[in-house]
Write an enzyme that holds these catalytic residues in place. Structure first.
Site, mmCIF file in Angstrom:
data_model
loop_
_atom_site.group_PDB
_atom_site.id
_atom_site.type_symbol
_atom_site.label_atom_id
_atom_site.label_comp_id
_atom_site.label_asym_id
_atom_site.label_seq_id
_atom_site.Cartn_x
_atom_site.Cartn_y
_atom_site.Cartn_z
ATOM 1 N N GLU A 138 0.782 -1.116 -0.090
ATOM 2 C CA GLU A 138 0.065 -0.058 0.137
ATOM 3 C C GLU A 138 0.892 1.250 -0.061
ATOM 4 O OE1 GLU A 138 -2.469 -1.333 3.372
ATOM 5 O OE2 GLU A 138 -4.148 -0.972 2.133
ATOM 6 N N GLU A 158 -3.209 -10.066 4.277
ATOM 7 C CA GLU A 158 -4.459 -9.659 4.752
ATOM 8 C C GLU A 158 -5.305 -10.878 4.774
ATOM 9 O OE1 GLU A 158 -2.727 -7.563 3.010
ATOM 10 O OE2 GLU A 158 -2.671 -5.662 3.598
HETATM 11 C C1 1HE Z 1 7.090 -8.596 12.006
HETATM 12 C C2 1HE Z 1 6.216 -8.425 10.943
HETATM 13 C C3 1HE Z 1 4.826 -7.810 10.852
HETATM 14 C C4 1HE Z 1 7.959 -9.532 10.438
HETATM 15 N N1 1HE Z 1 4.352 -7.488 12.063
HETATM 16 N N2 1HE Z 1 6.392 -8.119 13.351
HETATM 17 N N3 1HE Z 1 2.301 -8.542 7.107
HETATM 18 C C5 1HE Z 1 2.454 -9.757 7.128
HETATM 19 O O1 1HE Z 1 1.567 -10.534 7.199
HETATM 20 C C6 1HE Z 1 3.910 -10.168 6.818
HETATM 21 C C7 1HE Z 1 4.344 -10.858 8.152
HETATM 22 N N4 1HE Z 1 5.824 -11.037 7.926
HETATM 23 C C8 1HE Z 1 6.268 -11.850 7.082
HETATM 24 O O2 1HE Z 1 5.704 -12.713 6.274
HETATM 25 C C9 1HE Z 1 7.707 -12.305 7.137
HETATM 26 O O3 1HE Z 1 8.361 -11.874 8.316
HETATM 27 C C10 1HE Z 1 8.494 -11.745 5.912
HETATM 28 C C11 1HE Z 1 8.336 -12.724 4.631
HETATM 29 C C12 1HE Z 1 8.253 -10.592 5.615
HETATM 30 C C13 1HE Z 1 9.997 -11.746 6.296
HETATM 31 O O4 1HE Z 1 10.284 -13.229 6.438
HETATM 32 P P1 1HE Z 1 11.686 -13.475 7.355
HETATM 33 O O5 1HE Z 1 12.013 -14.865 7.683
HETATM 34 O O6 1HE Z 1 12.860 -12.676 6.717
HETATM 35 O O7 1HE Z 1 11.650 -13.046 8.887
HETATM 36 P P2 1HE Z 1 10.764 -13.332 9.995
HETATM 37 O O8 1HE Z 1 11.560 -14.397 10.858
HETATM 38 O O9 1HE Z 1 9.441 -13.805 9.724
HETATM 39 O O10 1HE Z 1 10.581 -12.181 10.986
HETATM 40 C C14 1HE Z 1 11.580 -11.341 11.353
HETATM 41 C C15 1HE Z 1 11.092 -10.509 12.938
HETATM 42 O O11 1HE Z 1 10.076 -9.530 12.408
HETATM 43 C C16 1HE Z 1 10.116 -11.445 13.749
HETATM 44 O O12 1HE Z 1 10.303 -10.946 14.992
HETATM 45 P P3 1HE Z 1 11.313 -11.505 16.164
HETATM 46 O O13 1HE Z 1 11.072 -10.893 17.381
HETATM 47 O O14 1HE Z 1 10.466 -12.716 16.473
HETATM 48 O O15 1HE Z 1 12.544 -11.548 15.563
HETATM 49 C C17 1HE Z 1 8.871 -11.045 13.295
HETATM 50 O O16 1HE Z 1 7.707 -11.385 14.073
HETATM 51 C C18 1HE Z 1 8.874 -9.516 12.783
HETATM 52 N N5 1HE Z 1 8.085 -9.390 11.942
HETATM 53 N N6 1HE Z 1 6.894 -9.025 9.929
HETATM 54 C C19 1HE Z 1 5.213 -7.411 13.354
HETATM 55 N N7 1HE Z 1 4.176 -7.387 9.992
HETATM 56 C C20 1HE Z 1 -3.142 -0.491 7.343
HETATM 57 S S1 1HE Z 1 -3.671 -2.235 7.096
HETATM 58 C C21 1HE Z 1 -2.409 -3.308 6.255
HETATM 59 C C22 1HE Z 1 -2.561 -4.702 6.560
HETATM 60 C C23 1HE Z 1 -1.347 -5.489 6.645
HETATM 61 O O17 1HE Z 1 -0.244 -4.969 6.087
HETATM 62 S S2 1HE Z 1 -1.424 -7.276 6.714
HETATM 63 C C24 1HE Z 1 -0.039 -7.729 6.435
HETATM 64 C C25 1HE Z 1 1.067 -7.839 7.528
#
Ligand code: 1HE
Length: 284
Positions: A138, A158
């Protein structure tokens, strides 16, 4: 009347004042955002790589503030992400206990921030790599130019998280790739890669790994050298004309064309062309 001494004093004060006015105002950005200026191009970096640049409330407010008050000597902006990914979208850890009213306010805060990008003062180029997902997509969609490295991929998680777009994506994304494809992404979790993305309209350019920022800065530098009225018309008039009825659009186009032509910068450039002088971009 000033005597000689007074005049020197006045000159000193005046040069101090103009230095103050042309230097960037101190920007109070959160630690998740980093700003740097290269000539007339401002570079804003999402700097939360340990959270894959997920957008928390503080960052969204920081984006709004930055785009509301970007230094006046900046003529184009580049936005990019630190680490392996451009942006993992909404910070899901902040989602848990919001009620409906707070949910609406949250989405509207994103709308305000991204409207500041799309309909702000200067064009914005995004350099994309890795995950460009959810709210990250977005954010990218609110920019005017998108450069994708080959690692970039686009998705709307989402759908699988039980939530919906909230940062203007349901309005902007269908205009880029068509509503039918956005519906498919939401319902099935379909992901598009960089090559498919450029064919569909997610990005304008695809470049090799590591080359996205340089390409986006190169484009921004070129944009910064345009006449300001041309940039204004491309940002503010073109997208609105694409949405309004034909007759109003044509009137708006005539008005904008006359305004742009009447600007001294356009007159200077036309004179330069006709007199076969090399075009000097002014970056004013
Ligand atoms: C996060 C987030 C996040 C990572 N919010 N903490 N977005 C998503 O559903 C995407 C969620 N993220 C992922 O699918 C993956 O993180 C990635 C594919 C982007 C990257 O994967 P990777 O293996 O490099 O990283 P990871 O091990 O999944 O994440 C590393 C850290 O970042 C981990 O935290 P840690 O404290 O355990 O190290 C994750 O929890 C954190 N992290 N993404 C919070 N999104 C206005 S409305 C908009 C609506 C949306 O955007 S919905 C989509 C949300």
């Amino acid at each position: 009347m000033f005597n000689m001494l007074d005049l020197e004093e006045v000159n000193k004060i005046s040069s101090k004042l103009s230095a103050t006015l042309s230097s960037p105002p101190a920007m109070n950005l959160p630690s998740s955002l980093h700003f740097e200026q290269r000539n007339a191009v401002g570079i804003l970096r999402l700097s939360r790589p340990h959270k894959r640049n997920a957008l928390d409330d503080v960052t969204i407010h920081g984006i709004e503030d930055f785009f509301s008050a970007a230094p006046s000597d900046i003529k184009a902006i580049v936005i990019h992400g630190e680490g392996e990914h451009f942006c993992a979208g909404l910070d899901l850890s902040e989602l848990s206990e919001r009620d409906i009213a707070a949910g609406i306010a949250h989405s509207q805060a994103w709308h305000r921030a991204f409207e500041r990008i799309e309909f702000g003062r200067v064009p914005v180029a995004a350099a994309l790599h890795g995950a460009v997902v959810g709210g990250g997509l977005e954010l990218a969609a609110a920019c005017h130019i998108r450069v994708a490295e080959r690692s970039a991929y686009y998705a709307l998680p989402e759908g699988s998280r039980g939530i919906f777009l909230g940062g203007g994506g349901s309005v902007r994304l269908p205009r880029l790739i068509g509503a039918a494809r956005v519906i498919d992404m939401m319902l099935t979790g379909r992901t598009y890669g960089a090559e498919e993305g450029v064919a569909l309209g997610f990005s304008h350019y695809v470049v090799e790994a590591g080359a996205g920022l340089a390409k986006a800065v190169e484009l921004a530098d070129r944009i910064a050298g345009n006449a300001p009225m041309t940039n204004f018309a491309a940002m503010h008039v073109l997208p609105r004309n694409a949405e309004q009825d034909r007759a109003s659009g044509l009137v708006m186009e005539s008005l904008m064309a006359a305004i742009a032509q009447g600007d001294p910068e356009a007159k200077r450039r036309l004179r330069d062309f006709l007199e076969k002088r090399a075009l000097k971009t002014s970056h004013r």
